[in-house]
Scaffold this motif. Structure first.
Motif: not given
Length: 189
Positions: A44-49, A51-55, A72
């Motif tokens: 889950q995208p908890w923070d910006e880092e 989010r970027a890792r998932i992308e 998901e």
């Protein structure tokens, strides 16, 4: 690389465990025209880092395994396996460690009591054993290092060890990844 009915792939961070799962999925998709494969992502995208890792993972995965769909599911993993498993459909779960994290240490507050987590693990192992289609499950092996400070972290490490043991017991293959190399721990395939 022969696919087992179910395989647990364990390893440390950047050990090659997700890459092995992707190679198995690619081989499965290429083996027969009717084969399908879906990655069940638990992050889950908890923070910006994050989010970027998932992308980044999504883009890399799409390039390496173009036919791999993504679903998901952070919490309802046993139910998700039961709903989507089919003989011609490989399910890849990446990863069990994040699933356990969501149960025990969710971002929004307190986690489930230990008994409820144990019950969820039992439901997961039952879903794995009953799945009519092939499964590849990815998780972290974090119990090889120092004993962590803090009661909550020690409880998590202990529960992850129990999760890994329970899943390995019901899987037909268990593989430990280190430096990108697989070490077969169990193979009943």
């Amino acid at each position: 690389m022969k696919l087992a009915r179910s395989e647990l792939i364990l390893g440390g961070q950047k050990s090659g465990k997700s890459r092995r799962a992707e190679l198995l999925a690619r081989a499965w998709l290429q083996a027969a025209p009717g084969h399908r494969a879906t990655l069940i992502a638990t992050a889950q995208p908890w923070d910006e880092e994050m989010r970027a890792r998932i992308e980044r993972h999504q883009l890399d995965r799409a390039r390496r395994v173009p036919g791999l769909a993504t679903l998901e599911e952070a919490l309802r993993l046993p139910e998700c396996l039961a709903e989507h498993s089919r003989p011609e459909h490989l399910l890849v779960v990446d990863c069990l460690t994040l699933w356990l994290t969501h149960l025990m240490m969710p971002a929004e507050g307190s986690g489930l009591p230990a008994e409820a987590v144990e019950s969820s693990i039992m439901k997961l192992t039952q879903s794995i054993a009953a799945a009519p289609g092939p499964l590849v499950l990815v998780g972290n092996e974090i119990g090889l290092g120092v004993i962590p400070l803090g009661r909550e972290v020690r409880a998590f490490v202990d529960m992850l060890g129990r999760l890994n043991q329970a899943v390995a017991a019901v899987c037909s293959r268990a593989t430990l990844m280190a430096a990108g190399l697989p070490l077969t721990l169990k193979d009943e395939a």
